[in-house]
Design a protein around this motif. Structure first.
Motif, PDB file in Angstrom:
ATOM      1  N   ILE A 420      12.304   7.905  -6.952  1.00 35.46           N
ATOM      2  CA  ILE A 420      11.493   7.351  -5.866  1.00 35.46           C
ATOM      3  C   ILE A 420      11.248   5.864  -6.089  1.00 35.46           C
ATOM      4  O   ILE A 420      11.444   5.041  -5.188  1.00 35.46           O
ATOM      5  CB  ILE A 420      10.151   8.105  -5.758  1.00 35.46           C
ATOM      6  N   ILE A 421      10.826   5.498  -7.297  1.00 37.55           N
ATOM      7  CA  ILE A 421      10.544   4.094  -7.598  1.00 37.55           C
ATOM      8  C   ILE A 421      11.812   3.251  -7.462  1.00 37.55           C
ATOM      9  O   ILE A 421      11.795   2.145  -6.920  1.00 37.55           O
ATOM     10  CB  ILE A 421       9.950   3.971  -9.015  1.00 37.55           C
ATOM     11  N   GLY A 422      12.946   3.807  -7.923  1.00 34.39           N
ATOM     12  CA  GLY A 422      14.211   3.075  -7.850  1.00 34.39           C
ATOM     13  C   GLY A 422      14.800   2.997  -6.460  1.00 34.39           C
ATOM     14  O   GLY A 422      15.752   2.246  -6.230  1.00 34.39           O
ATOM     15  N   SER A 423      14.249   3.757  -5.505  1.00 29.08           N
ATOM     16  CA  SER A 423      14.764   3.742  -4.124  1.00 29.08           C
ATOM     17  C   SER A 423      14.067   2.711  -3.256  1.00 29.08           C
ATOM     18  O   SER A 423      14.370   2.604  -2.065  1.00 29.08           O
ATOM     19  CB  SER A 423      14.598   5.135  -3.495  1.00 29.08           C
ATOM     20  N   GLN A 424      13.125   1.950  -3.836  1.00 29.53           N
ATOM     21  CA  GLN A 424      12.433   0.924  -3.051  1.00 29.53           C
ATOM     22  C   GLN A 424      13.423  -0.160  -2.611  1.00 29.53           C
ATOM     23  O   GLN A 424      14.299  -0.560  -3.358  1.00 29.53           O
ATOM     24  CB  GLN A 424      11.306   0.295  -3.876  1.00 29.53           C
ATOM     25  N   ARG A 425      13.270  -0.583  -1.362  1.00 29.27           N
ATOM     26  CA  ARG A 425      14.121  -1.631  -0.806  1.00 29.27           C
ATOM     27  C   ARG A 425      13.246  -2.635  -0.060  1.00 29.27           C
ATOM     28  O   ARG A 425      12.031  -2.563  -0.107  1.00 29.27           O
ATOM     29  CB  ARG A 425      15.170  -1.021   0.137  1.00 29.27           C
ATOM     30  N   GLU A 426      13.906  -3.540   0.665  1.00 33.47           N
ATOM     31  CA  GLU A 426      13.139  -4.597   1.320  1.00 33.47           C
ATOM     32  C   GLU A 426      12.208  -4.064   2.398  1.00 33.47           C
ATOM     33  O   GLU A 426      11.251  -4.742   2.791  1.00 33.47           O
ATOM     34  CB  GLU A 426      14.083  -5.651   1.921  1.00 33.47           C
ATOM     35  N   ASN A 427      12.456  -2.855   2.909  1.00 35.09           N
ATOM     36  CA  ASN A 427      11.567  -2.297   3.928  1.00 35.09           C
ATOM     37  C   ASN A 427      10.934  -0.980   3.480  1.00 35.09           C
ATOM     38  O   ASN A 427      10.490  -0.183   4.306  1.00 35.09           O
ATOM     39  CB  ASN A 427      12.324  -2.074   5.242  1.00 35.09           C
ATOM     40  N   GLY A 428      10.892  -0.720   2.158  1.00 32.82           N
ATOM     41  CA  GLY A 428      10.334   0.542   1.696  1.00 32.82           C
ATOM     42  C   GLY A 428       9.701   0.432   0.324  1.00 32.82           C
ATOM     43  O   GLY A 428      10.268  -0.195  -0.584  1.00 32.82           O
ATOM     44  N   TRP A 429       8.515   1.039   0.157  1.00 30.11           N
ATOM     45  CA  TRP A 429       7.776   0.948  -1.097  1.00 30.11           C
ATOM     46  C   TRP A 429       7.282   2.321  -1.541  1.00 30.11           C
ATOM     47  O   TRP A 429       7.091   3.229  -0.722  1.00 30.11           O
ATOM     48  CB  TRP A 429       6.565   0.020  -0.942  1.00 30.11           C
ATOM     49  N   ALA A 430       7.056   2.451  -2.831  1.00 28.04           N
ATOM     50  CA  ALA A 430       6.515   3.673  -3.425  1.00 28.04           C
ATOM     51  C   ALA A 430       5.149   3.364  -4.030  1.00 28.04           C
ATOM     52  O   ALA A 430       4.981   2.348  -4.711  1.00 28.04           O
ATOM     53  CB  ALA A 430       7.457   4.204  -4.496  1.00 28.04           C
ATOM     54  N   VAL A 431       4.197   4.248  -3.772  1.00 27.91           N
ATOM     55  CA  VAL A 431       2.843   4.077  -4.308  1.00 27.91           C
ATOM     56  C   VAL A 431       2.421   5.382  -4.979  1.00 27.91           C
ATOM     57  O   VAL A 431       2.373   6.435  -4.342  1.00 27.91           O
ATOM     58  CB  VAL A 431       1.835   3.717  -3.194  1.00 27.91           C
ATOM     59  N   GLY A 432       2.122   5.309  -6.290  1.00 32.27           N
ATOM     60  CA  GLY A 432       1.619   6.469  -7.001  1.00 32.27           C
ATOM     61  C   GLY A 432       0.135   6.661  -6.724  1.00 32.27           C
ATOM     62  O   GLY A 432      -0.620   5.688  -6.640  1.00 32.27           O
ATOM     63  N   VAL A 433      -0.261   7.916  -6.567  1.00 27.99           N
ATOM     64  CA  VAL A 433      -1.666   8.238  -6.292  1.00 27.99           C
ATOM     65  C   VAL A 433      -2.179   9.141  -7.405  1.00 27.99           C
ATOM     66  O   VAL A 433      -1.515  10.114  -7.784  1.00 27.99           O
ATOM     67  CB  VAL A 433      -1.823   8.938  -4.922  1.00 27.99           C
ATOM     68  N   GLU A 434      -3.335   8.827  -7.916  1.00 29.66           N
ATOM     69  CA  GLU A 434      -3.885   9.592  -9.031  1.00 29.66           C
ATOM     70  C   GLU A 434      -4.521  10.894  -8.530  1.00 29.66           C
ATOM     71  O   GLU A 434      -5.723  11.134  -8.654  1.00 29.66           O
ATOM     72  CB  GLU A 434      -4.905   8.730  -9.784  1.00 29.66           C
ATOM     73  N   SER A 435      -3.672  11.715  -7.936  1.00 32.04           N
ATOM     74  CA  SER A 435      -4.106  13.019  -7.430  1.00 32.04           C
ATOM     75  C   SER A 435      -2.859  13.860  -7.199  1.00 32.04           C
ATOM     76  O   SER A 435      -1.786  13.544  -7.726  1.00 32.04           O
ATOM     77  CB  SER A 435      -4.922  12.863  -6.138  1.00 32.04           C
TER      78      SER A 435
END
Length: 743
Positions: A420-435
């Motif tokens: 997921i983290i490695g799939s980030q691109r110029e129009n996409g982001w990954a955010v981890g949630v502590e839950s």
């Protein structure tokens, strides 16, 4: 062209954007609206007559031998209108010779030019026109015809065409040279037919000309009746006064909005379209792409996505992005069990089957003057699939559509998280949630339903929120195709004959995958039982057995199958709505009770109705690992943990009186540590790439997933954000990302 009512809906969406966008963009959007209303006026003129045809033409297109001339005459008799056969009434009268003589006289290329010129000099209105098989190969003449008519493609099975041409003693058609088989030429011609049609009539083997004519009339009626196929919320309450207007959305609006404003999910207002037995049989020999085109055309009105454009999207989505040409092949495992391999896409999970297509659908549906931020919650596989899918859009679409995926920081496999983290691109982001996933999914729904926040984003940044989880109808719909395709593959491979029942066993937590199988049955696939397979988070299994959905005293457990570590199942609402005869009031009561009291109980009659079609059970962690081990030792096949959960449940509850198709929802490469533990391989503490190479040395089936292997080789570690389990914190992240992307 768009109907006026559709334009009114589109106007509301566009004006919502215009209120917040500066003057330059405003002028562009106003031009778009002007164009939209001009098209609406053209469509309104179509409806000014009581006749089905009016001043438009019904244009029959198809290959030689499709029956265009005969069908055209029947339609003309039914409608009492003029019938024009291009061969007899235009070409031969223009040339004063037969078509075959002309072809022999001038050759293939010159014939197409001469034919095109003759059609360009012809005009008609309110007629039925039967084209030649080669007319669609001349662009200018087809544009000329298309301006004043509905082009209906008579799609006849290839073997039927060849048989008919033999009976007609036709051995030469335009484009056929020595050494080219008739079969290859007819296949080549299909690209031209796909380019032009407005509506397709799928002509099953053995269909009479009268039956095909009726299908053509129904197809034209559907094409013209652009307001007939709408969507409602699962929490929509039907008005007591039948004259009161029902609040409904078109397909494009349901896709854009994602979640209904009342918190419900969008579902078709009417029943799913159903294919006849003959139509299904005609699809047995078709490719996955061909099956997808036929099925999705039936489910998406051409006013939302024109058939030819939808076909382009499907070919783009499934053309080169999958490691297996069959896209979703079925493999015999043992006995009566078959594995539906849904992991050949670029991110190695079943989510690719919808998320390689859904971004193109979404980009087509949104107005050109608005920006969209897609919010996604992921329990493991959706995150990388949605980031990958939206990253493949063209440059212009990526500038106006961005994605943020929220995932449980400590709730995924190491590989899933890195992917997921490695799939980030110029129009996409990954955010981890502590839950956990349930919090992520609930938080997104709360953000959607916060009108103050969504209104602020629209006014301040000109940005509208939407979703790409299976709560979005555009995400769920493509999943219907692979369940239907799996059944057709069993027929094609000779394991069953069409009409024989099968069971399906699906590991599920959010109920979307198994619901797609329900929809496949509604379209005509003879599925007998839906087997719901749970891991230790067995809330769905308990519900199916008791009718009591109870989250009290239930804590989410982290398992070897993290993608189904879910307690709040969103798509269950859609199925309960279907079972309860679209009782929106009941859905509102049940799911409000779930939100406030953390449980609900459905009536006995609904429990009995549910259990007519569904059976369910769950699998422990030990049973999951044991199933991986025993399956490898007996068949040389490695199951991923989710598929192992399904196999354990299928072994336990399926009665073996018919085949069972087990959905393999992910490739085992994503869960290497669990697989190595199951196979009792000691070198677990290796790098991801080392683990995969070690598993590859076992020469098991399926082989290693090359795209996933490449992912492990990436040395660069991408940064990502982590936030607390607080809805307001998530809102702040969304706003900052919108500022960075669109301002």
């Amino acid at each position: 062209m768009l109907h006026f009512n559709r334009c009114q809906h589109l106007k509301k969406i566009t004006q919502k954007c215009l209120s917040s966008i500066h003057v330059k963009t405003d002028k562009h959007a106003q031009r778009f609206l002007s164009r939209t209303f001009a098209l609406a006026e053209l469509r309104k003129s179509w409806y000014s007559t009581h006749s089905l045809v009016g001043d438009k033409n019904i244009i029959l297109m198809g290959p030689p031998g499709a029956g265009k001339t005969t069908v055209g005459r029947i339609i003309g008799q039914k409608l009492g209108c003029c019938v024009i056969d291009v061969d007899d009434d235009i070409l031969e009268k223009t040339w004063n010779m037969s078509v075959s003589e002309k072809l022999q006289d001038v050759g293939n290329e010159q014939f197409l030019e001469e034919e095109g010129k003759a059609v360009l000099n012809f005009s008609a209105s309110g007629s039925v026109i039967s084209l030649t098989g080669s007319n669609p190969m001349h662009d200018a003449s087809m544009w000329h015809l298309k301006k004043n008519g509905v082009i209906v493609y008579l799609d006849v099975p290839l073997l039927d065409l060849i048989h008919r041409l033999k009976l007609m003693k036709i051995d030469r058609i335009v484009g056929r040279n020595s050494g080219t088989s008739m079969k290859d030429l007819l296949k080549f011609r299909r690209q031209y037919y796909k380019k032009w049609y407005d509506a397709r009539v799928f002509c099953e083997s053995g269909a009479s000309p009268e039956e095909v004519a009726d299908k053509v009339l129904n197809a034209v009626k559907r094409y013209q009746d652009v307001d007939s196929e709408t969507f409602i919320s699962t929490r929509h309450v039907w008005p007591k006064d039948c004259e009161q207007k029902v609040s409904a959305k078109f397909f494009s609006e349901a896709v854009i909005e994602g979640l209904a404003s009342d918190g419900g999910l969008f579902v078709p207002a009417k029943e799913f379209p159903k294919l006849s037995c003959g139509e299904w049989k005609s699809l047995v020999g078709a490719t996955y792409i061909e099956r997808a085109q036929i099925l999705l055309e039936r489910c998406i009105h051409p006013a939302d996505i024109p058939a030819a454009r939808l076909g382009e999207m499907i070919e783009t989505a499934y053309g080169e992005n999958f490691a297996c040409s069959k896209i979703a092949p079925v493999r015999h495992l043992s006995g009566n069990q078959f594995i539906l391999e849904l992991f050949h896409g670029p991110t190695g999970s079943f989510k690719d089957l919808s998320l390689q297509l859904m971004p193109h659908i979404f980009a087509h549906c949104i107005p050109p003057s608005c920006n969209y931020m897609i919010l996604v919650a992921t329990s493991g596989d959706t995150g990388s699939a949605v980031l990958n899918g939206f990253s493949r859009l063209n440059k212009n679409d990526k500038q106006r559509i961005a994605v943020v995926t929220f995932f449980p920081e400590n709730g995924l496999s190491d590989f899933q998280k890195a992917q997921i983290i490695g799939s980030q691109r110029e129009n996409g982001w990954a955010v981890g949630v502590e839950s956990d996933f349930d919090f992520c999914q609930t938080a997104i729904k709360r953000i959607f339903n916060d009108s103050d926040f969504t209104g602020f984003l629209t006014v301040e940044y000109g940005t509208i929120l939407s979703s790409a989880n299976s709560i979005n109808w555009g995400r769920l719909l493509p999943q219907v195709v692979y369940h239907a395709s799996a059944y057709l593959d069993l027929v094609s491979q000779g394991f069953i004959s069409f009409g024989s029942p099968v069971d399906v066993c699906i590991p599920t937590g959010n109920f979307g995958n198994i619901l797609a199988a329900v929809y496949a049955k509604m379209m005509g696939i003879p599925i007998r039982k839906f087997i719901c397979a749970s891991n230790q988070n067995r809330v769905l299994t308990d519900f199916i057995k008791t009718g009591h959905y109870d989250l009290r005293e239930r804590k989410l457990a982290q398992t070897f199958s993290p993608s189904i570590d879910i307690l709040k199942s969103s798509n269950l609402e859609r199925h309960l709505h279907l079972m309860a005869n679209k009782d929106g009031q009941l859905m509102t009561e049940l799911f409000n009770q779930l939100e406030n009291q953390h449980h609900f109980q459905i009536e006995k009659v609904l429990v009995e109705k549910l259990q007519q079609d569904f059976v369910a059970d769950w699998c422990s962690e030990g049973e999951c690992l044991a199933a991986i081990n025993s399956t490898y030792n007996t068949s040389g096949y490695i199951l991923d943990p989710h598929t192992a959960v399904a196999k354990v449940v299928a072994d336990r509850v399926q009665d073996k009186t018919c085949p069972v198709i087990v959905s393999s929802t992910a490739h085992y490469s994503k869960f290497a540590p669990a697989i190595m533990q199951a196979l009792k391989i000691k070198e677990i503490n290796e790098t991801s790439s080392s683990q995969l190479y070690l598993l590859g040395s076992y020469n098991a089936l399926p082989p290693l997933h090359e795209a996933l292997l490449e992912r492990t080789k990436q040395q660069e570690k991408m940064e990502y954000q982590v936030c607390a389990a607080d809805v307001n914190v998530l809102k702040n992240h969304v706003e900052k990302l919108i500022q960075n992307q669109f301002i």
